[in-house]
Design an enzyme around this catalytic site. Structure first.
Site, mmCIF file in Angstrom:
data_model
loop_
_atom_site.group_PDB
_atom_site.id
_atom_site.type_symbol
_atom_site.label_atom_id
_atom_site.label_comp_id
_atom_site.label_asym_id
_atom_site.label_seq_id
_atom_site.Cartn_x
_atom_site.Cartn_y
_atom_site.Cartn_z
ATOM 1 C CG HIS A 89 3.880 4.807 -3.827
ATOM 2 N ND1 HIS A 89 2.627 3.816 -3.019
ATOM 3 C CD2 HIS A 89 3.998 6.146 -3.235
ATOM 4 C CE1 HIS A 89 3.012 4.611 -1.505
ATOM 5 N NE2 HIS A 89 2.971 5.634 -1.800
ATOM 6 C CG HIS A 114 6.511 5.434 -12.566
ATOM 7 N ND1 HIS A 114 6.539 6.934 -13.029
ATOM 8 C CD2 HIS A 114 5.131 4.619 -12.679
ATOM 9 C CE1 HIS A 114 4.835 6.946 -13.476
ATOM 10 N NE2 HIS A 114 4.560 5.072 -13.455
ATOM 11 C CG HIS A 116 3.052 0.647 -13.149
ATOM 12 N ND1 HIS A 116 2.581 1.126 -11.657
ATOM 13 C CD2 HIS A 116 3.594 1.386 -13.747
ATOM 14 C CE1 HIS A 116 2.218 2.338 -11.357
ATOM 15 N NE2 HIS A 116 2.579 2.993 -12.490
ATOM 16 C CD GLU A 128 -0.630 1.620 -13.256
ATOM 17 O OE1 GLU A 128 -0.393 1.889 -13.626
ATOM 18 O OE2 GLU A 128 -0.829 1.498 -11.630
ATOM 19 C CG HIS A 141 3.248 4.338 -17.210
ATOM 20 N ND1 HIS A 141 2.472 4.025 -16.145
ATOM 21 C CD2 HIS A 141 2.875 3.595 -18.066
ATOM 22 C CE1 HIS A 141 1.623 3.579 -16.288
ATOM 23 N NE2 HIS A 141 1.386 2.894 -17.357
ATOM 24 C CB THR A 223 -2.501 4.814 -12.922
ATOM 25 O OG1 THR A 223 -0.819 4.997 -11.956
ATOM 26 C CG2 THR A 223 -2.427 5.025 -13.912
#
Ligand SMILES: *[C@@H]1O[C@H](CO)[C@@H](O)[C@H](O)[C@H]1NC(C)=O
Ligand SMILES: *[C@@H]1O[C@H](CO)[C@@H](O)[C@H](O)[C@H]1NC(C)=O
Length: 372
Positions: A89, A114, A116, A128, A141, A223
């Site tokens: 992911h 991590h 996004h 996000e 994050h 999230t």
């Protein structure tokens, strides 16, 4: 009969096992098990305090008690390597437990960080959180758990105030961000889901923006499924910048598929859509007036602009005043003069005074009272 009696519970158990393991390990951002389906498999994802959210700065509430956050031990990375992992992911970096964050109501211990991101198409971001519906290029994050109230991450992640996540919006700039190479350089070694690699430890604070005093704060959730509503969110107003080359690397190197899968799927658009705020308030650590920080260039532009405006206005006013004066001497007075002369023939000397002093506005009124 006996066979049926035995196999029915077995089949049921098998079905339940397939269902739960399938659901818990398998979800995606788009497609048949995409984010709109998350609440069906993970009921909390349909809760009322979900993340991310859109932040409208004018609707946030200033809370003077929100002081600057202090990263603890972020720069003392030590000699033990970090672990970089592709979980299908995102890419995450495990953080040592001596790292933490201060300035929150409890002490929080770092667990992992991590990212996004989007898919590289122009104008499409991958953050996000959004600010006034604007999506940044990517988002970092840094996840911490409440080590004052809970013994570990697994206990904390389901509890209210169990986690604290620092959110940093990432934009693209002209130059490479050297700190980001500490992660990006090793992505090629974890292209497939499930892969991990040890990477040299580095200063995690160098990934954060310099200003940790201005941020938004709200109660939200993970999230990703299972979307536990346990996160005290901090989203910094200051963004960090990476180069377009660095962003492209992030967007095009990793797969969500395993190495043995013949069908390779690039890991892209791994961000969740913003969720309704419902009755939540987003707090801000700074008053709205100071929302915009003007640069030196902007300040001089404003000052020069204001000066030019004032000068222009003064010129226009002078022009108008002069025009009024000239029209008074050419139009108003002659029209008055005959009247005065006609009505008060004996006051001709006064008339001359009025004519001679047309440049002094105060005296122009003289003929009028005498004419009444
Ligand atoms: C977390 O703490 C609980 C309670 O002390 C313990 O039962 C559990 O095994 C711990 N989990 C992990 C992953 O360490
Ligand atoms: C989060 O929720 C708690 C109640 O559990 C409340 O006391 C706190 O003020 C909330 N924080 C924010 C930022 O809204």
């Amino acid at each position: 009969m006996d066979f049926v009696g035995l196999s029915l519970p077995l089949i049921f158990l098998l079905w339940q096992w397939t269902f739960t393991t399938g659901a818990e390990s398998y979800w995606t951002y788009n497609g048949p098990v995409g984010q709109s389906k998350w609440p069906e498999y993970f009921p909390v994802c349909g809760g009322a305090a979900q993340s991310p959210v859109d932040i409208a700065p004018v609707q946030t509430q200033y809370d003077p008690s929100l002081g600057p956050l202090t990263p603890l031990g972020y720069s003392q990375h030590g000699k033990v390597p970090f672990s970089l992992h592709n979980n299908g992911h995102t890419v995450h970096v495990s953080l040592p437990d001596w790292m933490g964050v201060g300035g929150l109501p409890w002490h929080f211990t770092a667990v992992q960080m991590h990212l996004h991101w989007g898919n590289g198409s122009p104008g499409a971001g991958g953050s996000e959180h959004t600010i006034n519906e604007q999506r940044a290029a990517a988002e970092l994050h840094v996840v911490h758990y409440n080590s004052e109230l809970y013994p570990n991450m697994s206990m904390a992640k389901t509890q209210r105030n169990g986690l604290a996540v620092l959110g940093v919006l990432i934009e693209t700039g002209e130059e490479d961000n050297p700190a980001f190479w500490n992660i990006l350089n090793y992505l090629g070694r974890i292209r497939h889901a499930g892969q991990s690699v040890s990477i040299p430890a580095f200063d995690v604070q160098s990934l954060l923006p310099p200003d940790l005093g201005r941020y938004y704060r709200y109660n939200g959730s993970l999230t990703t499924p299972p979307c536990f509503q346990s996160v005290l969110w901090t989203v910094f107003t200051e963004t960090i910048k990476i180069s377009r080359t660095q962003l492209t690397k992030l967007e095009t190197v990793l797969y969500t598929s395993k190495e043995e899968d013949s069908n390779r799927l690039l890991m892209q658009d791994n961000y969740r859509m913003t969720q309704p705020l419902n009755d939540r308030t987003v707090l801000s650590s700074f008053p709205l007036e100071s929302l915009k920080v003007y640069s030196a260039g902007e300040i001089s532009a404003i000052v020069i602009g204001a000066l030019c405006g004032c000068i222009g206005l003064a010129v226009i006013i002078c022009f108008i005043v002069k025009t009024i004066r000239s029209t008074s001497s050419w139009d108003v007075l002659p029209s008055i003069r005959p009247a005065t002369i006609l009505r008060m023939p004996g006051k001709e000397p006064k008339q001359d005074v009025a004519l001679n002093t047309t440049s002094e506005p105060g005296k122009k009124e003289d003929p009028l009272p005498t004419s009444v």
